[in-house]
Write a protein that holds these residues in place. Structure first.
Motif, short mmCIF file in Angstrom:
data_model
loop_
_atom_site.label_atom_id
_atom_site.label_comp_id
_atom_site.label_asym_id
_atom_site.label_seq_id
_atom_site.Cartn_x
_atom_site.Cartn_y
_atom_site.Cartn_z
N GLN A 1 11.09 -5.04 -2.48
CA GLN A 1 9.71 -4.61 -2.31
C GLN A 1 9.62 -4.00 -0.92
N PRO A 2 8.77 -2.96 -0.74
CA PRO A 2 8.77 -2.24 0.53
C PRO A 2 8.74 -3.16 1.75
N SER B 1 11.49 3.50 -7.80
CA SER B 1 10.26 2.73 -7.86
C SER B 1 9.87 2.63 -9.32
N SER C 1 14.41 -0.84 -0.67
CA SER C 1 13.39 -1.88 -0.86
C SER C 1 12.25 -1.45 -1.78
N PHE C 2 12.18 -0.17 -2.14
CA PHE C 2 11.17 0.28 -3.10
C PHE C 2 11.57 -0.02 -4.55
N ASN D 1 11.75 -2.38 -6.78
CA ASN D 1 10.89 -3.09 -7.75
C ASN D 1 9.41 -2.87 -7.47
N HIS D 2 9.09 -1.83 -6.71
CA HIS D 2 7.71 -1.57 -6.29
C HIS D 2 7.00 -0.71 -7.33
N ASN D 3 5.79 -1.10 -7.71
CA ASN D 3 5.00 -0.35 -8.68
C ASN D 3 4.00 0.55 -7.96
N GLU D 4 4.24 1.85 -8.02
CA GLU D 4 3.35 2.81 -7.36
C GLU D 4 3.69 4.21 -7.87
N CYS E 1 4.09 6.67 -2.96
CA CYS E 1 5.38 6.17 -2.44
C CYS E 1 5.83 7.02 -1.26
#
Length: 285
Positions: free
Chosen positions: A164-165, A190, A223-224, A226-229, A234
């Motif tokens: 994650q960021p 992402s 680090s992105f 598993n990030h939802n965006e 982003c």
């Protein structure tokens, strides 16, 4: 249509009937301000310039004799537009051209320009253009495939533990002379904000200022994962984090995401006015 559309109200993740007759009401604008505010970016005082460069690979219509025509469209959406256009709605809109008659490619281009500009600037009290360039088949061979220029960060053998960021991974060395360099990575991933489906991309970072720690920068990009965006925020999150943590005097962030549904989205953000990068697809696009 409400001016406060949310991603959850869009067609993302839903079964959709594909209209094949021209219908501009299919376009679904989503305010940029919501996600920008969550990042501490004021929509009326943007810390960057830039645009979102779209490529539409699945565009077809009928000529006056009913014969199908095809083209590729390059679309430029300035980052100061109050809305992004949700990508599935864009796809549904483009499909609505399939059985619609247009006089020629210029008529299709002009229709795209008008409809996309209306959606992107809707309800803002402001107006502006959307760039649309149509490439007809005789020009397809001229379309370049080119990887992002720069020093490849992926050569580094680093340990990755953040998905994650994690802006705390970013740092620069202010004790050494300033540098100007371009760094790239193909390890950007992402997920869609609504569906959670993976979005794969490459990113190029150009800057001047204190030397950025390359291992930390690569770990930050990873680090992105598993990030939802959405794609556009982003890139803006990357710009803001690098600008605040590494304190460059100049910074440009350019992300190129692989296509989905015949569309790719490639956000570009820069701290200084400059020409937009060439909208050239990478091998994975």
């Amino acid at each position: 249509m409400s001016l406060d559309n949310t991603p959850e109200q869009s067609q993302l993740g839903r079964s959709s009937a594909y209209a094949d007759r021209y219908d501009p009401t299919l376009l679904f604008p989503i305010a940029r301000a919501t996600q920008r505010a969550a990042m501490g970016i004021a929509d009326d005082a943007l810390p960057f310039f830039g645009a979102d460069l779209w490529t539409a690979f699945e565009l077809s219509w009928l000529n006056p004799r009913g014969k199908p025509q095809v083209a590729i469209a390059h679309i430029t959406v300035p980052c100061e537009t109050p809305h992004i256009i949700e990508s599935k709605s864009f796809k549904l809109y483009l499909n609505s051209f399939n059985n619609s008659v247009f006089a020629d490619a210029a008529a299709v281009r002009d229709t795209l320009r008008a409809d996309l500009a209306e959606a992107a600037w809707r309800g803002s009290g402001r107006s502006g253009g959307i760039g649309v360039k149509l490439l007809t088949p005789e020009l397809f061979d001229r379309e370049p495939v080119h990887e992002l220029d720069g020093l490849d960060l992926d050569r580094l053998d680093i340990e990755c533990t953040h998905y994650q960021p994690a802006p705390e991974l970013l740092k620069s060395d202010t004790t050494q002379p300033a540098v100007t360099e371009t760094l790239t990575s193909r390890l950007l991933k992402s997920n869609c904000l609504v569906t959670g489906q993976p979005d794969w991309g490459s990113v190029q970072i150009r800057y001047s200022g204190p030397a950025i720690d390359q291992a930390g920068l690569l770990a930050y990009i990873v680090s992105f994962r598993n990030h939802n965006e959405f794609h556009e925020p982003c890139a803006e999150r990357m710009f803001r984090d690098i600008w605040e943590r590494c304190q460059p005097t100049k910074l440009a962030v350019y992300a190129r995401y692989t296509r989905r549904g015949g569309l790719d989205i490639n956000p570009f953000r820069t701290s200084w006015p400059q020409a937009l990068p060439l909208n050239a697809r990478t091998a994975r696009q």
